[in-house]
Design a protein around this motif. Structure first.
Motif, short mmCIF file in Angstrom:
data_model
loop_
_atom_site.label_atom_id
_atom_site.label_comp_id
_atom_site.label_asym_id
_atom_site.label_seq_id
_atom_site.Cartn_x
_atom_site.Cartn_y
_atom_site.Cartn_z
N TYR A 125 0.83 -1.20 0.00
CA TYR A 125 0.00 0.00 0.00
C TYR A 125 0.87 1.25 0.00
N VAL A 154 0.59 5.60 -1.75
CA VAL A 154 -0.30 6.59 -2.35
C VAL A 154 0.39 7.29 -3.51
N ARG A 206 -4.46 8.66 -4.85
CA ARG A 206 -5.10 7.34 -4.98
C ARG A 206 -4.12 6.24 -4.60
N PRO A 207 -4.53 5.33 -3.72
CA PRO A 207 -3.63 4.23 -3.34
C PRO A 207 -3.37 3.28 -4.49
N TRP A 208 -2.13 2.79 -4.54
CA TRP A 208 -1.67 1.77 -5.49
C TRP A 208 -1.50 2.27 -6.92
N ASN A 219 4.33 9.39 1.42
CA ASN A 219 4.44 7.97 1.77
C ASN A 219 5.49 7.67 2.84
N TYR A 244 4.70 5.11 5.61
CA TYR A 244 4.59 3.75 5.11
C TYR A 244 5.97 3.17 4.80
N GLN A 261 1.24 -4.01 5.94
CA GLN A 261 0.29 -3.40 5.02
C GLN A 261 -1.14 -3.59 5.52
N ILE A 295 -3.81 -0.57 6.39
CA ILE A 295 -5.12 -0.46 5.78
C ILE A 295 -6.22 -0.51 6.83
N ASP A 355 -1.59 11.53 3.65
CA ASP A 355 -1.57 11.79 2.22
C ASP A 355 -2.19 13.12 1.86
#
Length: 205
Positions: free
Chosen positions: A86, A88, A97-99, A137, A140, A157, A161, A180
């Motif tokens: 995961y 952003v 938008r994630p991924w 990010n 993360y 991850q 989430i 984000d």
């Protein structure tokens, strides 16, 4: 990278990296011994992949999210295909938008997670809009880098989430500002070189 010409050459991050001689294009069917970041992989990338990248390098598939079914993934040969966890996107078309990372973001993410920060920063430095990618990010990346293997990254991850789901399920007045959202979208300012409505959606993972 394997480039399937899905994107506008003037706005494609992969093609720009090639013009700058920061990446080499591979022919379909070429066997690659390093890590390949691919949406068809079954194992997630982790710090344990550092030695594979050091010896064999890193590759990506340059294609459009909207045309994944057109990509002959069976002809992209590598024993080390990996998913990204995961993260952003901050690219012009998918900011927040994630991924939905594009080519340079995917490469940089893999390099950050495996401890090759200088490589990530060199690639991102070629794109004015990419300055926010690490900042968005950072929490993360810091968590993924503390993991030892793919299983730990996957568990981390899932926790990220789950925490995000809990955060956004709270009433609006109780929500903290998400990480984000701490960096303003640089692609929507008056001097932006990229406009979402004319960007072709180039991406890869």
């Amino acid at each position: 990278m394997w480039d399937f010409d899905h994107c506008d050459p003037k706005r494609c991050s992969g093609k720009k990296l090639a013009r700058l001689k920061l990446i080499k294009q591979l022919r379909v069917g070429t066997r690659f011994r390093g890590i390949v970041v691919s949406p068809k992989a079954t194992q997630i990338i982790s710090p344990a992949d550092r030695d594979i990248i050091l010896k064999g390098g890193l590759a990506v598939v340059e294609c459009s999210w909207a045309r994944l079914d057109d990509v002959p993934f069976s002809k992209i040969a590598s024993p080390h295909e990996r998913l990204l966890p995961y993260l952003v996107a901050t690219n012009p078309v998918n900011y927040g938008r994630p991924w939905r990372l594009n080519c340079v973001e995917a490469l940089a993410a893999a390099f950050y997670i495996t401890g090759f920060d200088a490589y990530a920063e060199r690639l991102l430095g070629a794109f004015g809009w990419a300055e926010s990618f690490y900042e968005v990010n950072r929490p993360y990346f810091e968590q993924y880098r503390r993991c030892s293997n793919a299983e730990e990254v996957s568990t981390t991850q899932d926790q990220i989430i789950d925490d995000l789901d809990k955060q956004w399920s709270k009433p609006r007045e109780e929500q903290d500002v998400g990480q984000d959202l701490l960096v303003a979208n640089p692609n929507h300012g008056p001097n932006s070189l990229y406009k979402t409505d004319d960007y072709d959606g180039e991406t890869l993972r």
